[in-house]
Each structure stands twice: as structure tokens, then as C-alpha cells.
Design a protein around this motif. Structure first.
Motif, mmCIF file in Angstrom:
data_model
loop_
_atom_site.group_PDB
_atom_site.id
_atom_site.type_symbol
_atom_site.label_atom_id
_atom_site.label_comp_id
_atom_site.label_asym_id
_atom_site.label_seq_id
_atom_site.Cartn_x
_atom_site.Cartn_y
_atom_site.Cartn_z
ATOM 1 N N VAL A 228 -13.267 -2.541 -3.416
ATOM 2 C CA VAL A 228 -12.824 -3.896 -3.091
ATOM 3 C C VAL A 228 -11.555 -4.291 -3.856
ATOM 4 N N ASP A 229 -11.309 -3.647 -4.994
ATOM 5 C CA ASP A 229 -10.118 -3.980 -5.785
ATOM 6 C C ASP A 229 -8.934 -3.040 -5.536
ATOM 7 N N ASP A 230 -9.073 -2.100 -4.613
ATOM 8 C CA ASP A 230 -7.965 -1.152 -4.388
ATOM 9 C C ASP A 230 -6.763 -1.868 -3.786
ATOM 10 N N THR A 231 -5.615 -1.684 -4.414
ATOM 11 C CA THR A 231 -4.376 -2.238 -3.848
ATOM 12 C C THR A 231 -3.275 -1.190 -3.935
ATOM 13 N N VAL A 232 -2.217 -1.403 -3.169
ATOM 14 C CA VAL A 232 -1.138 -0.416 -3.058
ATOM 15 C C VAL A 232 0.168 -1.081 -3.483
ATOM 16 N N PRO A 233 0.912 -0.458 -4.416
ATOM 17 C CA PRO A 233 2.170 -1.088 -4.848
ATOM 18 C C PRO A 233 3.234 -1.023 -3.775
ATOM 19 N N GLN A 234 4.028 -2.086 -3.710
ATOM 20 C CA GLN A 234 5.110 -2.089 -2.731
ATOM 21 C C GLN A 234 6.214 -1.116 -3.150
ATOM 22 N N TYR B 203 -3.372 -10.662 9.315
ATOM 23 C CA TYR B 203 -2.652 -9.576 8.636
ATOM 24 C C TYR B 203 -2.077 -8.596 9.654
ATOM 25 N N THR B 204 -1.085 -7.874 9.193
ATOM 26 C CA THR B 204 -0.560 -6.731 9.935
ATOM 27 C C THR B 204 -1.018 -5.481 9.212
ATOM 28 N N SER B 205 -1.505 -4.538 9.991
ATOM 29 C CA SER B 205 -1.955 -3.269 9.415
ATOM 30 C C SER B 205 -0.727 -2.365 9.306
ATOM 31 N N GLY B 206 -0.421 -1.884 8.118
ATOM 32 C CA GLY B 206 0.819 -1.101 7.993
ATOM 33 C C GLY B 206 0.786 -0.087 6.873
ATOM 34 N N LEU B 207 1.656 0.910 7.019
ATOM 35 C CA LEU B 207 1.747 1.983 6.030
ATOM 36 C C LEU B 207 2.754 1.584 4.950
ATOM 37 N N VAL B 208 2.302 1.569 3.687
ATOM 38 C CA VAL B 208 3.202 1.254 2.575
ATOM 39 C C VAL B 208 3.097 2.394 1.567
ATOM 40 N N ASN B 209 4.205 3.054 1.338
ATOM 41 C CA ASN B 209 4.209 4.203 0.434
ATOM 42 C C ASN B 209 3.124 5.217 0.784
ATOM 43 N N GLY B 210 2.984 5.446 2.072
ATOM 44 C CA GLY B 210 2.055 6.486 2.525
ATOM 45 C C GLY B 210 0.600 6.071 2.546
ATOM 46 N N ARG B 211 0.299 4.810 2.224
ATOM 47 C CA ARG B 211 -1.095 4.327 2.250
ATOM 48 C C ARG B 211 -1.226 3.211 3.271
ATOM 49 N N GLN B 212 -2.352 3.191 3.944
ATOM 50 C CA GLN B 212 -2.596 2.103 4.897
ATOM 51 C C GLN B 212 -2.936 0.829 4.128
ATOM 52 N N THR B 213 -2.327 -0.282 4.546
ATOM 53 C CA THR B 213 -2.539 -1.556 3.835
ATOM 54 C C THR B 213 -2.702 -2.700 4.838
ATOM 55 N N TYR B 214 -3.114 -3.851 4.302
ATOM 56 C CA TYR B 214 -3.113 -5.095 5.079
ATOM 57 C C TYR B 214 -2.046 -6.013 4.475
ATOM 58 N N ILE B 215 -1.091 -6.391 5.313
ATOM 59 C CA ILE B 215 0.063 -7.166 4.830
ATOM 60 C C ILE B 215 -0.008 -8.557 5.465
ATOM 61 N N PRO B 216 0.094 -9.633 4.657
ATOM 62 C CA PRO B 216 0.039 -10.966 5.269
ATOM 63 C C PRO B 216 1.207 -11.164 6.239
ATOM 64 N N SER C 4 15.419 1.842 -0.980
ATOM 65 C CA SER C 4 15.781 2.787 0.058
ATOM 66 C C SER C 4 15.276 4.181 -0.261
ATOM 67 N N VAL C 5 15.408 4.601 -1.511
ATOM 68 C CA VAL C 5 14.995 5.954 -1.872
ATOM 69 C C VAL C 5 13.529 6.121 -1.548
ATOM 70 N N ASP C 6 12.798 5.101 -1.936
ATOM 71 C CA ASP C 6 11.371 5.120 -1.766
ATOM 72 C C ASP C 6 10.981 5.148 -0.294
ATOM 73 N N GLU C 7 11.563 4.215 0.475
ATOM 74 C CA GLU C 7 11.216 4.140 1.891
ATOM 75 C C GLU C 7 11.604 5.421 2.600
ATOM 76 N N ILE C 8 12.786 5.916 2.269
ATOM 77 C CA ILE C 8 13.299 7.050 3.009
ATOM 78 C C ILE C 8 12.472 8.295 2.770
ATOM 79 N N SER C 9 12.051 8.519 1.531
ATOM 80 C CA SER C 9 11.306 9.740 1.279
ATOM 81 C C SER C 9 9.989 9.719 2.040
ATOM 82 N N HIS C 10 9.525 8.525 2.413
ATOM 83 C CA HIS C 10 8.302 8.478 3.220
ATOM 84 C C HIS C 10 8.594 8.588 4.691
#
Ligand SMILES: Nc1ncnc2c1ncn2[C@@H]1O[C@H](COP(=O)(O)OP(=O)(O)O)[C@@H](O)[C@H]1O
Ligand SMILES: O=P(O)(O)OC[C@H]1O[C@](O)(COP(=O)(O)O)[C@@H](O)[C@@H]1O
Ligand SMILES: [Mg+2]
Length: 488
Positions: free
Chosen positions: A53-59, A403-416, A475-481
Motif C-alpha cells: 500500500v505504501d509503494d510509490t515510484v519517483p518521478q 487518475y491516468t494509468s501510466g508508465l513512469v521510469n519503467g514502472r506502472q503508476t497512477y497519476i492524478p 530528458s536523459v531519464d525519459e529517453i533511456s526509457h
């Protein structure tokens, strides 16, 4: 009741969770049930299948020693407790806006995910986009009716622009007893989904409103990339190859290819980088000019003298300010209708060389814009669509909404929703990826150092406001994904 306040939760060392709304935020004493996946033979053998329940993904994953921990999003996935009983769910799926490879795969996986994972048998298809909620009958979707649709391009539900009437849509949701709405679409659609969520909440309905981001232009922020983007880039290679073959087969041959990208030039940029046959890529984010030193005509002449042929890729939104006939026309959704920049640039180049008589050129113009978005999704997009759809379903069953369901840094997340709709994702031309493109094509940057510094300042301050990091990291981060093969 005004619009929902963002749920922002702070923690130690600068940790911030930009959380999504939950049905229990506005409906008290909702009962919960054990997740049926606990006894599903396919999942019960998997250890740690349920998301903590506490799992979160860094932007942002590129950080410095002293960086604050920064913004996080709630990790997607199944929860131990759900807020719907299987036979209580009446789900609805709608697709809105332009086409994109993978729409049918997402529809299929929503239907199959609901059915196979949660035993939900009542799923309605809303036909023809938002207006289908109030202007059309629904269709029943079952695993067998959607079984083969992922092999076809387009959307089996149909789509449209315009026609968003929030009250009529929510009336229809209420009248039909719909309690989970899956809305697949781009930036406009997500804005519409946000309005539906607000109205559903205002009426106190137990109904999860879920967005699934679709955009061939890759113009939705936060997420690593949109589904269908890889397929579109791959399909664009066929047009670029054709342009190259045509150009190199004649003396002073020029191939011009127009690709989609209203405000964001991602398809053109990645198609260029992937191809290696492109000599010049023009995108909306990078203004260019034709005449004089450092201009396009000078570069074309140089390139033809060096190599005998060249290929130009132009995104549909590039150089619009140069076209003499600017128009204020809009489509039904309020998007600006663009002039055909491909035709314009082709004619301008022909006229220039006819006038100057410096070189006798042969130019072929290829416009594959609709072809690249009408194809079925490729294998990797199909997998991506499956994960997106399943994540969306897990979130709705767990009672999350808005929420929008989306991939952030290779992990599925819920984004407001507000983070998805607040700005557009654009190519940052002062970032390293654009520099890679410039060094691969050797085209002029059409920019002086002063402009670049000004742009850099603006981008950095924008990103710092939005994310607390500078644009380079982004950009570096987004692009490598997006394209893991292209690393820094
Ligand atoms: N600001 C908005 N509020 C409500 N609905 C919107 C808004 N912008 C667009 N829409 C609706 O979303 C749908 C798709 O929008 P459009 O811009 O055509 O495509 P996309 O979602 O792919 O960007 C249309 O039915 C349109 O009416
Ligand atoms: O002719 P249409 O259907 O309006 O589509 C054209 C537009 O659709 C796009 O593919 C993007 O559309 P969306 O905003 O719907 O994702 C643009 O690149 C293009 O300008
Ligand atoms: Mg759009």
C-alpha cells in the motif's frame, strides 16, 4: 463543491507523494472485499504479487547526493482489498481523439483483465467517442468478442473529436449504472475525463473514472512514452526508406517525408535517429528559416553537392509560422487545423532551385501521416498496452479514481489527472537528445548561442517549477526509457 484539491503527502528528506483520489474520499463507510486474485490459480503461486500500500515510484531517477527525494506517484498493481464485488461492476470503455496503434489491444486487455482477473462479466463499449455516451446505444464486450481485435489497427469502438458534454455523459453513466469508466485518449480526452471525474464526485457516485493515455505524438507529460509510439516510429521507417530510395536513384534527388506531430516532434526525431538516412529533421519546437547563411536552402545545396541526394523529415507542426496562409480554423475538439507544411516546403524548395538555377533537383514528397497511425501495434506496444490496461483495472477495483494509468521510469503508476493535463510534453531542443540528432544529420541548428541560452533558462525554470529538477535530468531519464538502446 469546487474541483478536487490535489492530494499531496509529504515525507522525510523532501519526499512528496502526488496521490490520486479514492472513492472513500467522498463516500463514507464503503465496504471492502478480499481481492479475488488471492484465490486465482494463475496468481496465487506468485509471491509478492500484491503491491504494498505504501509503494510509490519517483518521478526522477537521476539525483544528486543532496537532492531532495522529490515527487512520487502511487505504484499501480493489485491490492489485497478491493472496493467492488465482481458482480457489482458495470464497466464501460470509450476511445476518443485521433487513432493510435494499440487502441484495440488496450480495449481487449481491459475486457479480458476485468473478466479473467476479477470475474467481471458486464463490460459495455461506448461507440464513437464521448458523444457515444448520450447519442448511441452501447455494445456488450466479452472476451470472445474482443479476442482478435488486437490484430487490427484503429479502434473497434470508433472514435470522434468534439461532443464532450459533461452533464449528458455523467447522466448516461448514472442511468446505465456504470461504476467503472475507462477512457482511452490523448490530452484533450484526459481533460474531458477529469471533468467527468469532477462531476461524478460532485454527484457522490460510486464510480471510478480512469484515463489511459493515448497519443501518437507522445505529447503527454510525466509518462515515459505513450503506447503506439514505437509502432509509429517503426512504420515511419518505411516512408523514409522509400524517400531515400527515390532520392538516391536520381541526380540531386530530394525526398521529403511529412510525419505527424502537431506541437511535439517526437515521431520525427526518433524516426530520424532510427533511420540514419535522414539529412534534415524539422520539428515544431525548433524554428527554422529558408534563406541566407545558415538557412535550409544553403544546407540543401551543400548536402546535394557533397552527397548527390538528401532526405528531409518534417513534422506536420513545424514551420507553421512561415506559411503565408495562416488559418484560425479548428477541429471539433478545438485543436488548431494546420496547413500542409510538407506540400509547402516541397514547393518552396522546387521554386527556390528553379529560380536560382544553381542545381537541377528532383523532389519527391511522401505523406504517410495516416498510414503510420492506422497500423496494428507491434509486439512491444502490445505488451505495453496489456500492462497499461491491467494496471488501470487493478486501480479501479481498488477504489482509486480520477487518475491516468501510466508508465513512469519503467514502472506502472497512477497519476492524478491535473499532472497529465497541466502541460504538454515537447522535445527540449537544448537537451542532449536533440544534440544527438543534430550530430547525426549534420543539419544546421537554425539557432544562435544566445537563443539556446535563453531557451535553456526558460526550460530549466519551467521544469524546476513543475518537478524540482533541471531539464537535462528529465530528458536523459525519459529517453533511456523510451529507447533503452540509446543511452547516454
Ligand atoms: N478541455 C476539454 N474539456 C472536456 N473535453 C475535452 C477537452 N478537450 C478535448 N475534449 C474532448 O476530448 C475528446 C478528444 O479530444 P482531442 O483533442 O480531439 O483528442 P486527444 O484526446 O487525442 O487529444 C473530444 O471528444 C473532445 O471534445
Ligand atoms: O485528422 P485528424 O484525425 O484530426 O488527426 C490529425 C491529428 O491527429 C494527431 O495524430 C494527434 O491527435 P491526438 O491529439 O488525437 O492524439 C496529430 O498528429 C494530427 O494533427
Ligand atoms: Mg491531442
Amino acid at each position: 463543491m469546487g474541483s478536487t484539491e490535489p492530494k499531496v503527502i509529504s515525507g522525510p528528506a523532501g519526499y512528496v507523494l502526488e496521490d490520486v483520489p479514492h472513492l472513500s474520499d467522498y463516500i463514507p463507510n464503503l465496504p471492502t472485499y478480499p481481492n479475488p486474485l488471492q484465490v486465482n490459480p494463475a496468481y496465487s503461486v506468485v509471491k509478492q504479487y500484491f503491491v504494498h500500500v505504501d509503494d510509490t515510484v519517483p518521478q526522477k531517477v537521476v539525483v544528486h547526493k543532496d537532492s531532495p527525494r522529490g515527487v512520487h506517484f502511487r505504484r499501480a498493481g493489485p491490492r489485497q482489498k478491493v472496493y467492488f464485488e465482481s458482480d457489482e461492476v458495470q464497466a464501460a470503455i470509450v476511445t476518443c481523439g485521433g487513432l493510435c496503434p494499440g487502441l484495440n489491444t488496450v480495449i481487449r486487455e481491459l475486457v479480458c483483465g476485468l473478466h479473467h482477473m476479477y470475474g467481471v462479466t458486464r463490460v459495455l463499449g461506448i461507440e464513437g467517442g464521448y458523444r457515444g455516451f448520450y447519442a448511441r446505444n452501447t455494445i456488450t464486450l466479452t472476451p470472445s468478442s474482443v479476442n482478435n481485435i488486437h490484430k487490427r489497427g484503429g479502434t473497434t469502438l470508433g472514435t470522434s473529436r468534439g461532443g464532450h458534454d459533461t452533464n449528458k455523459i455523467v447522466d448516461s453513466i448514472q442511468d446505465r449504472g456504470i461504476n467503472q469508466v475507462y477512457i482511452i485518449g490523448g490530452d484533450g480526452t484526459q481533460r474531458g475525463a477529469s471533468a467527468i471525474f469532477e462531476e461524478v464526485r460532485r454527484r457522490g457516485l460510486k464510480c471510478s473514472v480512469v484515463g489511459i493515455p493515448k497519443t501518437i505524438d507522445n505529447d503527454i507529460p510525466i509518462i515515459d512514452k505513450s503506447f503506439g509510439f514505437d509502432t509509429a516510429v517503426e512504420e515511419a521507417q518505411r516512408a523514409i526508406n522509400a524517400a531515400h530510395v527515390e532520392a538516391e536513384s536520381v541526380e540531386n534527388g530530394i525526398g521529403v517525408v511529412k510525419l505527424m506531430g502537431r506541437y511535439s516532434g517526437f515521431i520525427a526525431m526518433y524516426a530520424t535517429l532510427a533511420s540514419r538516412d535522414v539529412d534534415c529533421c524539422l520539428i515544431p519546437e525548433s524554428p527554422f528559416y529558408l534563406e541566407g547563411p545558415g538557412g535550409l536552402y544553403e544546407y540543401i545545396e551543400k548536402r546535394l553537392k557533397e552527397n548527390g541526394h538528401m532526405v528531409i523529415v518534417i513534422a506536420e507542426g513545424a514551420g507553421q509560422e512561415l506559411l503565408s496562409e495562416s488559418s484560425d480554423k479548428q477541429d471539433a475538439s478545438g485543436n488548431k487545423l494546420l496547413q500542409d507544411v510538407g506540400l509547402w516546403i516541397s514547393q518552396s524548395i522546387k521554386d527556390h532551385f528553379a529560380r536560382e538555377k544553381t542545381l537541377a533537383i528532383t523532389l519527391k514528397y511522401i505523406d504517410p501521416t495516416y498510414m503510420i497511425r492506422a497500423v496494428p501495434s507491434n509486439a512491444s506496444d502490445n505488451v505495453y498496452c496489456t500492462l497499461l490496461a491491467q494496471s488501470a483495472v487493478h486501480g479501479a477495483m481498488a477504489g482509486y479514481t480520477g487518475y491516468t494509468s501510466g508508465l513512469v521510469n519503467g514502472r506502472q503508476t497512477y497519476i492524478p489527472f491535473y499532472r497529465i493535463t497541466e502541460r504538454q510534453n515537447n522535445v527540449v531542443i537544448t537537451d542532449r537528445m536533440w544534440a544527438r540528432l543534430l550530430s547525426s544529420t549534420n543539419q544546421p541548428s537554425f539557432m544562435n548561442t544566445k537563443d539556446a541560452n535563453e531557451d535553456n533558462k526558460e526550460e530549466n525554470s519551467l521544469d524546476q517549477l513543475a518537478d524540482g529538477h533541471c531539464s537535462e535530468d528529465t530528458s536523459v531519464d525519459e529517453i533511456s526509457h523510451i529507447f533503452p538502446a540509446i543511452s547516454c
